[in-house]
Design a protein around this motif. Sequence first.
Motif, PDB file in Angstrom:
ATOM      1  N   ASN A  79      -4.932   6.220  -1.567  1.00  0.00           N
ATOM      2  CA  ASN A  79      -4.117   5.034  -1.314  1.00  0.00           C
ATOM      3  C   ASN A  79      -4.008   4.240  -2.604  1.00  0.00           C
ATOM      4  O   ASN A  79      -5.007   4.035  -3.285  1.00  0.00           O
ATOM      5  CB  ASN A  79      -4.763   4.141  -0.252  1.00  0.00           C
ATOM      6  N   TYR A 102      -3.068   0.586  -3.908  1.00  0.00           N
ATOM      7  CA  TYR A 102      -2.866  -0.798  -3.488  1.00  0.00           C
ATOM      8  C   TYR A 102      -2.364  -1.619  -4.665  1.00  0.00           C
ATOM      9  O   TYR A 102      -3.020  -1.672  -5.698  1.00  0.00           O
ATOM     10  CB  TYR A 102      -4.178  -1.412  -2.995  1.00  0.00           C
ATOM     11  N   LYS A 158       0.848  -1.187   0.000  1.00  0.00           N
ATOM     12  CA  LYS A 158       0.000   0.000   0.000  1.00  0.00           C
ATOM     13  C   LYS A 158       0.891   1.246   0.000  1.00  0.00           C
ATOM     14  O   LYS A 158       1.855   1.324   0.750  1.00  0.00           O
ATOM     15  CB  LYS A 158      -0.859  -0.027   1.261  1.00  0.00           C
TER      16      LYS A 158
END
Length: 147
Positions: free
Chosen positions: A79, A81, A65
């Motif tokens: 974020n 991922y 992440k």
Amino acid sequence: MEFTTKSAKETKKLGEKIGADLKGGETLALVGDLGSGKTTFVQGLAKGLGIDQRVVSPTFILVRKYGIGIRNNELGIMNFYHIDLYRLEGDVEKELANLGFKEIVSGTNNIVVVEWAGKAIGVYPENTVWIEFENLGEDKRKITVKS
Ligand code: ADP
Ligand code: MG
């Protein structure tokens, strides 16, 4: 859309272009054999998102992440991922569920990219962008973006 790249650098550039257009809430599902360029593409994608960190394959830890403030925080904190299902065996859907995959992909401030996405089915949101990588020999790769 279909692209043919003739070097790893070109694949990175393509990823960078696509990454720069992401706004948050997207899921990208990558399929294709080992060495077809998925991770290379993700490195470009991360660059396009403004991530300066070196992006390495999360093969042994399943998910990495990265916190990002894309386009100078114009879109808020996001974020990124990076998930790789390569090593997963058995009930891959269940493993993803345990990881909180559903919550992750439904977050509008999350951008999710999954390598070996075909190892799990029925877990991706409807608006998932599927990207297929094919090795055409030597440094040539065909990259098909379906959305
Ligand atoms: P995957 O994640 O699909 O297993 P990688 O991106 O890790 O693939 O590896 C691709 C390999 O192929 C790298 O060693 C890269 O340098 C090489 N390569 C050669 N030509 C290309 C190209 N056109 N696009 C992407 N990678 C390429
Ligand atoms: Mg890879």
